[in-house]
Design a protein around this motif. Structure first.
Motif, PDB file in Angstrom:
ATOM      1  N   TYR A  97      30.286   1.565 -14.374  1.00  0.00           N
ATOM      2  CA  TYR A  97      30.461   2.355 -13.155  1.00  0.00           C
ATOM      3  C   TYR A  97      31.806   2.029 -12.513  1.00  0.00           C
ATOM      4  CZ  TYR A  97      25.727   4.274 -13.064  1.00  0.00           C
ATOM      5  OH  TYR A  97      24.580   4.981 -13.363  1.00  0.00           O
ATOM      6  N   LYS A 113      35.035   4.683 -11.959  1.00  0.00           N
ATOM      7  CA  LYS A 113      35.804   4.885 -10.725  1.00  0.00           C
ATOM      8  C   LYS A 113      37.305   4.744 -10.996  1.00  0.00           C
ATOM      9  CE  LYS A 113      35.819   3.485  -5.847  1.00  0.00           C
ATOM     10  NZ  LYS A 113      37.270   3.420  -5.686  1.00  0.00           N
ATOM     11  N   LEU A 136      32.843   9.160  -2.854  1.00  0.00           N
ATOM     12  CA  LEU A 136      32.114   8.076  -3.490  1.00  0.00           C
ATOM     13  C   LEU A 136      31.828   8.373  -4.951  1.00  0.00           C
ATOM     14  CD1 LEU A 136      29.385   7.107  -0.856  1.00  0.00           C
ATOM     15  CD2 LEU A 136      31.495   5.895  -1.382  1.00  0.00           C
ATOM     16  N   TYR A 164      28.945   6.761  -7.367  1.00  0.00           N
ATOM     17  CA  TYR A 164      27.823   5.841  -7.247  1.00  0.00           C
ATOM     18  C   TYR A 164      26.715   6.179  -8.231  1.00  0.00           C
ATOM     19  CZ  TYR A 164      26.186   9.641  -4.156  1.00  0.00           C
ATOM     20  OH  TYR A 164      25.848  10.857  -3.623  1.00  0.00           O
ATOM     21  N   ALA A 181      19.460   3.906 -10.164  1.00  0.00           N
ATOM     22  CA  ALA A 181      19.472   3.617  -8.733  1.00  0.00           C
ATOM     23  C   ALA A 181      18.086   3.247  -8.218  1.00  0.00           C
ATOM     24  CB  ALA A 181      20.014   4.822  -7.954  1.00  0.00           C
ATOM     25  N   TRP A 205      21.411  10.479  -3.224  1.00  0.00           N
ATOM     26  CA  TRP A 205      21.549   9.276  -2.412  1.00  0.00           C
ATOM     27  C   TRP A 205      20.334   9.127  -1.487  1.00  0.00           C
ATOM     28  CZ3 TRP A 205      25.665   5.668  -1.787  1.00  0.00           C
ATOM     29  CH2 TRP A 205      25.599   4.873  -0.642  1.00  0.00           C
ATOM     30  N   MET A 243      27.714  -2.051  -7.792  1.00  0.00           N
ATOM     31  CA  MET A 243      27.783  -0.632  -8.108  1.00  0.00           C
ATOM     32  C   MET A 243      26.398  -0.060  -8.402  1.00  0.00           C
ATOM     33  SD  MET A 243      31.007   0.297  -7.971  1.00  0.00           S
ATOM     34  CE  MET A 243      31.130   1.808  -8.914  1.00  0.00           C
TER      35      MET A 243
END
Length: 428
Positions: A38, A42, A62, A64, A70, A172, A227
């Motif tokens: 991750y 980025k 972002l 993510y 997650a 998210w 991350m």
């Protein structure tokens, strides 16, 4: 909850299921490998050659983790290939003059040259980076609408054929909802799970290069910004992993699509904690979801789950299909769940040989082999019983150190397990 025949004595079955869960999840080392990728994602998208770089420099956009990585419910896929599928969101202000295909077009261009990938594949809603034993699905999120709901926006549905369009989404927020529902896990269960991880965890991911190896190996000494959200040790999350693995096996030879993982995750969050233990948790998740499917079939309706953090996000918008095809989707799903629930009831009062045989069927033969080896080593260390092994799909058990001929195999004594019914409030 009162039940006529609750899961009061499921220590052995829970022990086996905890082994399976530890085998199919990301090990600590593999989590560090994934987390490093991750970070690489980025850096790669922010490099000068990336056409997305100008949209990732404002300090607000972002990149993510989303999905199973997650919610801490990532598992190996397939019967023989130990592959992990993880997901990432790239959140930017998409320019107003981009059509609904261009965002994924630019993402695909910008991902070229990603270190260590074997293939880059354009999909309907993401671009997939393929590594040995791991896929990373990268999705563009347009946050230009500045919605009042934190991190809500739109992703792009861009098929090879047919019209492209935007889809409301808030991964998210969904992650926050699920992690809030299940919490960090019950202390006693987390401690038990930790012991199983020590014995059963398997590291599968290969390092991209020497730099990645050094980053991962030095993770304990060099603190880096996280991350990937921390692991969840809650019983609800472990049962969800087991259900996902079972459905992967059950759907592998079918042409039908299985329900999306996010739908299963929503069901696990809605169900909540079942205090009778992991076996009961998995049974309740399968049984209650099957009943929901049967209810929709009888009523001529279909599930329409919404993201609790953002109702505009329809989390099963592509499943089930419309019309009669959708009825087939729900019926097959219900049948798979009902079969799992029936097997769990049988396993709860079965000899260990039959439990071992069922593990192969429910979670895959090579997972079953690994679990039996772990179980044998654990019982050997306890020095209270002889080591236990079972041949795949046969249920045969032997102690190889002391047994010479097959006719001298001895079956482990039956356990006093009891089946469970969760749907009758009048049972006692």
């Amino acid at each position: 909850m009162t039940c006529h025949d609750p899961f009061r004595q499921t220590a052995a079955l829970d022990e086996v299921l905890l082994d399976v869960a530890a085998v199919i999840e990301l090990s600590l080392r593999d989590r560090r490998v994934a987390e490093n990728r991750y970070r690489v994602l980025k850096r790669h998208l922010e490099r000068g050659a990336s056409t997305l770089a100008p949209y990732l420099v404002d300090g607000v956009s972002l990149i993510y983790a989303q999905g199973s990585i997650a919610t801490s419910t990532t598992i190996v896929s397939g019967t023989d290939d130990d592959r992990f599928d993880v997901d990432a969101i790239v959140e930017i202000d998409v320019p107003a003059d981009w059509d609904n295909d261009k965002a994924l077009d630019e993402l695909e261009k910008s991902l070229q040259g990603f270190p260590g990938v074997t293939e880059i594949v354009r999909c309907t809603r993401c671009v997939q980076l393929r590594f040995p034993f791991m896929h990373m699905d990268v999705t563009i999120m347009d946050r230009s609408g500045r919605l009042a709901v934190p991190r809500a926006g739109q992703i792009f549905h861009s098929p090879d054929e047919g019209a492209s369009y935007r889809v409301d989404s808030n991964p998210w927020g969904f992650t926050g909802w699920f992690r809030g529902r299940v919490g960090i896990g019950q202390a006693a269960f987390a401690e038990l799970l930790g012991r199983h991880r020590e014995a059963a965890a398997r590291s599968r991911l290969q390092f991209i290069d020497e730099q990645e190896r050094l980053v991962v190996m030095n993770a304990d000494q060099v603190a880096l910004p996280p991350m990937i959200p921390s692991a969840i040790d809650a019983q609800e999350a472990v049962a969800l992993k087991l259900l996902k693995r079972n459905l992967n096996i059950g759907y592998e030879k079918l042409t039908l699509s299985r329900p999306p993982s996010i739908y299963l995750t929503k069901r696990a969050g809605d169900l909540g904690y079942i205090p009778q233990g992991l076996s009961a948790q998995l049974f309740a998740l399968a049984d209650s979801t099957a009943k929901i499917m049967r209810g929709h079939i009888a009523a001529g309706t279909r599930p329409a789950e919404e993201n609790p953090s953002y109702p505009a996000d329809k989390i099963n918008d592509r499943w089930p299909r419309q019309g009669a095809d959708g009825v087939t989707d729900m019926r097959v799903f219900a049948e798979k769940l009902e079969y799992l629930a029936e097997k769990l009831e049988a396993m709860a009062q079965a000899p260990l040989a039959d439990i071992a045989k069922a593990i192969d069927e429910l979670f895959g033969e090579h997972i079953g082999r690994e679990q039996r080896a772990i179980l044998a080593a654990r019982h050997d260390r306890r020095a209270t019983v002889t080591p236990i092994l079972a041949a795949p799909r046969s249920g045969s058990i032997q102690a190889p150190a002391v047994v010479v001929a097959p006719e001298r195999f001895r079956e482990v004594p039956r356990h006093n397990f009891h089946p469970m019914r969760l749907d009758d409030p009048h049972d006692e």
